[in-house]
Design an enzyme around this catalytic site. Structure first.
Site, PDB file in Angstrom:
ATOM      1  N   LYS A   1      55.215 -53.050  22.014  1.00 34.16           N
ATOM      2  CA  LYS A   1      56.521 -52.389  22.016  1.00 34.16           C
ATOM      3  C   LYS A   1      56.420 -51.137  22.886  1.00 34.16           C
ATOM      4  O   LYS A   1      56.069 -50.053  22.425  1.00 34.16           O
ATOM      5  CB  LYS A   1      56.952 -52.051  20.592  1.00 34.16           C
ATOM      6  CG  LYS A   1      57.222 -53.289  19.745  1.00 34.16           C
ATOM      7  CD  LYS A   1      57.625 -52.922  18.318  1.00 34.16           C
ATOM      8  CE  LYS A   1      57.840 -54.175  17.483  1.00 34.16           C
ATOM      9  NZ  LYS A   1      58.191 -53.845  16.077  1.00 34.16           N
TER      10      LYS A   1
ATOM     11  N   ARG B   1      61.813 -33.968  39.668  1.00 32.16           N
ATOM     12  CA  ARG B   1      62.262 -34.653  38.462  1.00 32.16           C
ATOM     13  C   ARG B   1      61.408 -35.874  38.136  1.00 32.16           C
ATOM     14  O   ARG B   1      61.055 -36.104  36.972  1.00 32.16           O
ATOM     15  CB  ARG B   1      63.727 -35.070  38.617  1.00 32.16           C
ATOM     16  CG  ARG B   1      64.358 -35.678  37.375  1.00 32.16           C
ATOM     17  CD  ARG B   1      64.580 -34.640  36.301  1.00 32.16           C
ATOM     18  NE  ARG B   1      63.447 -34.459  35.395  1.00 32.16           N
ATOM     19  CZ  ARG B   1      63.136 -33.305  34.842  1.00 32.16           C
ATOM     20  NH1 ARG B   1      63.820 -32.214  35.111  1.00 32.16           N
ATOM     21  NH2 ARG B   1      62.115 -33.207  34.021  1.00 32.16           N
TER      22      ARG B   1
ATOM     23  N   LYS C   1      51.790 -65.248  15.084  1.00 35.53           N
ATOM     24  CA  LYS C   1      52.698 -64.561  14.175  1.00 35.53           C
ATOM     25  C   LYS C   1      53.383 -65.555  13.253  1.00 35.53           C
ATOM     26  O   LYS C   1      53.127 -66.761  13.307  1.00 35.53           O
ATOM     27  CB  LYS C   1      53.704 -63.731  14.979  1.00 35.53           C
ATOM     28  CG  LYS C   1      53.007 -62.652  15.828  1.00 35.53           C
ATOM     29  CD  LYS C   1      53.974 -61.863  16.668  1.00 35.53           C
ATOM     30  CE  LYS C   1      54.809 -60.921  15.837  1.00 35.53           C
ATOM     31  NZ  LYS C   1      53.999 -59.832  15.253  1.00 35.53           N
TER      32      LYS C   1
ATOM     33  N   GLU D   1      48.537 -63.168  12.062  1.00 35.08           N
ATOM     34  CA  GLU D   1      49.285 -62.276  11.181  1.00 35.08           C
ATOM     35  C   GLU D   1      49.529 -62.965   9.841  1.00 35.08           C
ATOM     36  O   GLU D   1      49.986 -64.111   9.804  1.00 35.08           O
ATOM     37  CB  GLU D   1      50.623 -61.924  11.836  1.00 35.08           C
ATOM     38  CG  GLU D   1      51.544 -61.081  10.981  1.00 35.08           C
ATOM     39  CD  GLU D   1      52.900 -60.897  11.641  1.00 35.08           C
ATOM     40  OE1 GLU D   1      53.011 -60.037  12.532  1.00 35.08           O
ATOM     41  OE2 GLU D   1      53.843 -61.631  11.281  1.00 35.08           O
TER      42      GLU D   1
ATOM     43  N   ASP E   1      50.234 -57.681   7.414  1.00 34.84           N
ATOM     44  CA  ASP E   1      51.563 -57.182   7.740  1.00 34.84           C
ATOM     45  C   ASP E   1      52.307 -56.680   6.506  1.00 34.84           C
ATOM     46  O   ASP E   1      52.495 -57.418   5.538  1.00 34.84           O
ATOM     47  CB  ASP E   1      52.380 -58.291   8.420  1.00 34.84           C
ATOM     48  CG  ASP E   1      53.710 -57.789   8.949  1.00 34.84           C
ATOM     49  OD1 ASP E   1      53.741 -56.686   9.509  1.00 34.84           O
ATOM     50  OD2 ASP E   1      54.718 -58.504   8.789  1.00 34.84           O
TER      51      ASP E   1
END
Length: 301
Positions: A141, A106, A173, A203, A224
């Protein structure tokens, strides 16, 4: 992809990752189902088969799972990580005591199915923009604990890797910009802090912010959630800012790299890439990739 240029994983990292997965699965008492139903004299001759088309990734982790359970288990890869395979194609052969093989099954398949899914999904995005200069790239992510191997799978699928963490590149950001007092001051502070080998990306969500960024001189500008029309404008603004003709701009290194992000899907990536941006980043290739259906078909002896 030529074998000599395919990405590699650190054996030490692989062993730690697989060992932890086996400890999680085996728990305190081990594989009590296998111990209860199969005698120690039984052997198994098994084939790992891919049931979907796609790009294989994770064979080294599967092999490590069997080896850590029992070094005597024989694992023979029939393809290589990065190979494109057809439905029903054998990927590897596994032979050893049945108890050992079934106890590792597994964990071995989990890694192989997930990473092959990431590589295969990435390949679909990369294939959609192969006619452009743009490359699809992943983000931070990723599933906790699996970032390095997921990014490995992205590269096998023809994608590019973004930064691995918060420590290997600066990405300014919107919240950084708001707190630091604007695009220009944020980039200036980053340049003063970073070493000469650390890239600085910022960004922006408007063309006005992009113009401010160009004056401050980052290495990369992340555009963005802009429409294709705005992205094309941004590419032209970047070209004019650097005084380059369209032909020179297409191949020039001495300019700010443009990365597009936001609302990137298999349906939208082609139009985004055709605007002339350099990279298209999306979390979907790691966070939304379906697993590849892979099974272990056995013949117990």
């Amino acid at each position: 992809m030529p074998q000599s240029f395919r990405p590699q994983l650190s054996p030490l990292m692989v062993e730690d990752l697989v060992r932890n997965a086996l400890l999680e699965d085996l728990g305190r008492a081990g594989d009590i189902t296998t111990y209860a139903t199969i005698g120690p004299e039984k052997t198994a001759h098994m084939t790992i088969n891919g049931r979907d088309p796609g790009v294989v990734a994770g064979l080294v982790l599967a092999e490590t799972a069997f080896r850590l359970i029992d070094p005597a288990v024989r694992f023979e890869a029939l393809v290589k990580d990065g190979d494109r395979v057809a439905p029903g194609q054998p990927l590897a052969r596994v032979e050893g005591t049945a108890r050992s093989v079934l106890s590792a099954e597994r964990v071995a398949l989990n890694f192989l199915m997930h990473l092959s899914g990431v590589a295969s999904y990435t390949a679909r995005f990369a294939d959609a923009i192969a006619h452009t200069k743009a490359r699809v790239t992943c983000t931070r992510k990723t599933l906790p604990g699996l970032r390095a191997v997921e990014k490995y799978a992205v590269r096998l699928g023809g994608g590019s890797n973004h930064r691995y963490g918060l420590d290997d590149a600066i990405l300014i950001k919107d919240n950084h910009i708001a707190v630091s007092g604007g695009v220009g001051p944020a980039i200036a502070a980053a340049r003063a802090y970073a070493g000469h080998l650390v890239k600085v990306e910022v960004e922006v969500d408007s063309l006005e912010q992009m113009r401010q960024a160009l004056e401050a001189g980052p290495d990369v500008i992340l555009l963005d959630n802009m429409t294709s029309e705005r992205l094309a404008e941004a590419v032209e603004i970047n070209r004019i800012h650097h005084g380059q003709t369209p032909a020179v701009y297409a191949v020039a290194q001495a300019r700010v790299i443009l990365e597009a992000s936001g609302n990137v899907t298999l349906e939208t990536i082609r139009a985004i890439a055709e605007t002339g941006v350099d990279y298209v980043s999306t979390s979907k290739i790691t966070m939304a990739a379906p697993t590849m259906d892979i099974g272990l078909d056995s013949s117990l002896v």
